[in-house]
Write an enzyme that holds these catalytic residues in place. Sequence first.
Site, short mmCIF file in Angstrom:
data_model
loop_
_atom_site.label_atom_id
_atom_site.label_comp_id
_atom_site.label_asym_id
_atom_site.label_seq_id
_atom_site.Cartn_x
_atom_site.Cartn_y
_atom_site.Cartn_z
N ARG A 144 -24.61 -4.48 -8.51
CA ARG A 144 -23.98 -3.39 -9.23
C ARG A 144 -24.98 -2.60 -10.07
NH1 ARG A 144 -19.56 -2.37 -13.09
NH2 ARG A 144 -19.99 -0.20 -13.56
N TYR A 147 -27.47 0.89 -9.47
CA TYR A 147 -27.15 2.28 -9.84
C TYR A 147 -27.76 2.64 -11.20
CZ TYR A 147 -24.14 6.11 -11.51
OH TYR A 147 -23.66 7.28 -12.05
N VAL A 196 -11.26 3.79 -11.87
CA VAL A 196 -10.03 3.20 -12.39
C VAL A 196 -8.88 4.21 -12.54
CG1 VAL A 196 -10.69 3.34 -14.86
CG2 VAL A 196 -9.09 1.60 -14.10
N PHE A 200 -5.05 3.68 -10.95
CA PHE A 200 -3.80 3.60 -11.73
C PHE A 200 -2.86 4.75 -11.34
CE2 PHE A 200 -5.85 1.09 -15.49
CZ PHE A 200 -6.01 0.00 -14.65
N GLY A 216 -8.69 -6.63 -17.83
CA GLY A 216 -8.65 -5.26 -18.40
C GLY A 216 -9.01 -5.21 -19.88
N ARG A 220 -13.72 1.53 -22.59
CA ARG A 220 -14.38 2.76 -22.12
C ARG A 220 -13.90 3.92 -23.00
NH1 ARG A 220 -16.61 -0.64 -19.39
NH2 ARG A 220 -16.98 -0.61 -17.13
C1 UGA Z 1 -18.47 4.20 -13.43
C2 UGA Z 1 -19.89 4.66 -13.16
O1 UGA Z 1 -20.68 3.62 -12.77
C3 UGA Z 1 -20.50 5.32 -14.34
O2 UGA Z 1 -21.78 5.80 -14.06
C4 UGA Z 1 -19.70 6.47 -14.74
O3 UGA Z 1 -20.19 6.99 -15.95
C5 UGA Z 1 -18.26 6.08 -14.92
O4 UGA Z 1 -17.76 5.32 -13.83
C6 UGA Z 1 -17.45 7.32 -15.01
O5 UGA Z 1 -16.35 7.39 -14.50
O6 UGA Z 1 -17.91 8.26 -15.61
P1 UGA Z 1 -17.09 2.32 -14.71
O7 UGA Z 1 -16.60 2.79 -16.05
O8 UGA Z 1 -17.37 0.86 -14.63
O9 UGA Z 1 -18.41 3.14 -14.33
O10 UGA Z 1 -16.05 2.73 -13.55
P2 UGA Z 1 -14.52 2.50 -13.24
O11 UGA Z 1 -14.42 2.26 -11.77
O12 UGA Z 1 -13.72 3.66 -13.72
O13 UGA Z 1 -14.10 1.16 -13.99
C7 UGA Z 1 -13.77 1.08 -15.34
C8 UGA Z 1 -13.23 -0.32 -15.62
O14 UGA Z 1 -11.95 -0.46 -14.98
C9 UGA Z 1 -14.07 -1.47 -15.08
O15 UGA Z 1 -13.99 -2.54 -15.98
C10 UGA Z 1 -13.35 -1.88 -13.78
O16 UGA Z 1 -13.58 -3.21 -13.43
C11 UGA Z 1 -11.91 -1.64 -14.18
N1 UGA Z 1 -10.92 -1.39 -13.09
C12 UGA Z 1 -11.18 -0.54 -12.08
C13 UGA Z 1 -9.67 -2.01 -13.18
O17 UGA Z 1 -9.40 -2.82 -14.10
N2 UGA Z 1 -8.74 -1.74 -12.23
C14 UGA Z 1 -8.97 -0.88 -11.21
O18 UGA Z 1 -8.04 -0.67 -10.37
C15 UGA Z 1 -10.23 -0.25 -11.13
#
Ligand code: UGA
Length: 329
Positions: A144, A147, A196, A200, A216, A220
């Site tokens: 992971r 990136y 995410v 949702f 969860g 963020r």
């Molecule tokens: C990603 C990118 O890697 C970043 O560079 C970027 O800044 C960021 O998205 C962004 O949207 O701007 P991340 O925040 O980890 O980083 O991406 P998400 O896929 O949106 O995940 C956020 C959190 O939600 C993580 O903890 C993930 O495990 C969780 N998640 C994701 C859930 O709990 N359920 C889901 O269905 C999807």
Amino acid sequence: MRLAILGAGGFLGSHLLERLVLDGEHDLRAVDISADKIAGVESARLEVTVADLGASPDLVDDFVQWSDAVIDLVAVANPSLYVESPLDVFELNFMKNLDVVRSCVEHHTRLIQFSTSEIYGQPTGERYLEDESPLVMGPVSKQRWIYGSAKAMLERVIHAYGLEDRLDYVVFRPFNIIGPRLDYLVPAGTLGGPRVFAHFMSALLTNGPMHLVNGGTVRRCFTHVDDAISGVLATLDDPRANRQAFNLGNPDNETTIRGLAELMVDLYTELTGSHWTNELVDISGEAFYGTGYEDTNRVPPDVAKLRALGWRPDRDLKQTVRDSMRYYL
Ligand code: UGA
């Protein structure tokens, strides 16, 4: 100013282009492999090219030579892909972007580079500070981190060219920016795939389950895309921004991922009058993304640097999520 926007057909690029066209102050060239998200954006001062910059290296030089400044948004930014295709992530997010950096150095063109909040990795303090926080990546066996590592290395190269007085630049580190056209929707129960918010939203629209990765509990800061674009524009003509990196996120919009899910469920009822009746399901990161995933509990960005240029993000979490949901509804 002549501005070339590389990756203009993506989520952030499409919003940036839309705003620049509305402002009408610049001559614009936009390029991406797909122009679907910018199909309605038109102006006599805009030329759109549909092309794969990776497959046509001369094209990068062509855009860079024409421009006073290049805005480079070419990237994948989706954690599922970091786990599934780490080499593709490296090739695009480091190697292809390095071509752009070098071309800007050669042609003395200013570079506005989109990096990521993910370069900070695991937090070591209360806030991420652009010029002080250490970058703490996870182990190599957790792919992971390729990136964040690729983006961090790109930033270091850009900074080094700046030190040698060979490149003028601005770097942005976006924090979970959301809005219309963010990601694609998926069928109920899909694992991996988009970010995410799209997961949702898909669950709400299909009355499917919402998955909470590792409960969860991580946090963020969800930032309204209109605020983010204002932040970018605040630096365009300001010499104080030169050779600086900026956090691009709203520290006041912090929530846990569970909190985001609950907010979206409430807003769904408020916006549609219908009820989502499925459930929040806990799932491990490994089961959701596959082997090689590791999460980060991000702390909010310090945005004093961007605020000093007059930027004020003013959409709170509820408005940010509501505006994004309205588009998908
Ligand atoms: C990603 C990118 O890697 C970043 O560079 C970027 O800044 C960021 O998205 C962004 O949207 O701007 P991340 O925040 O980890 O980083 O991406 P998400 O896929 O949106 O995940 C956020 C959190 O939600 C993580 O903890 C993930 O495990 C969780 N998640 C994701 C859930 O709990 N359920 C889901 O269905 C999807």
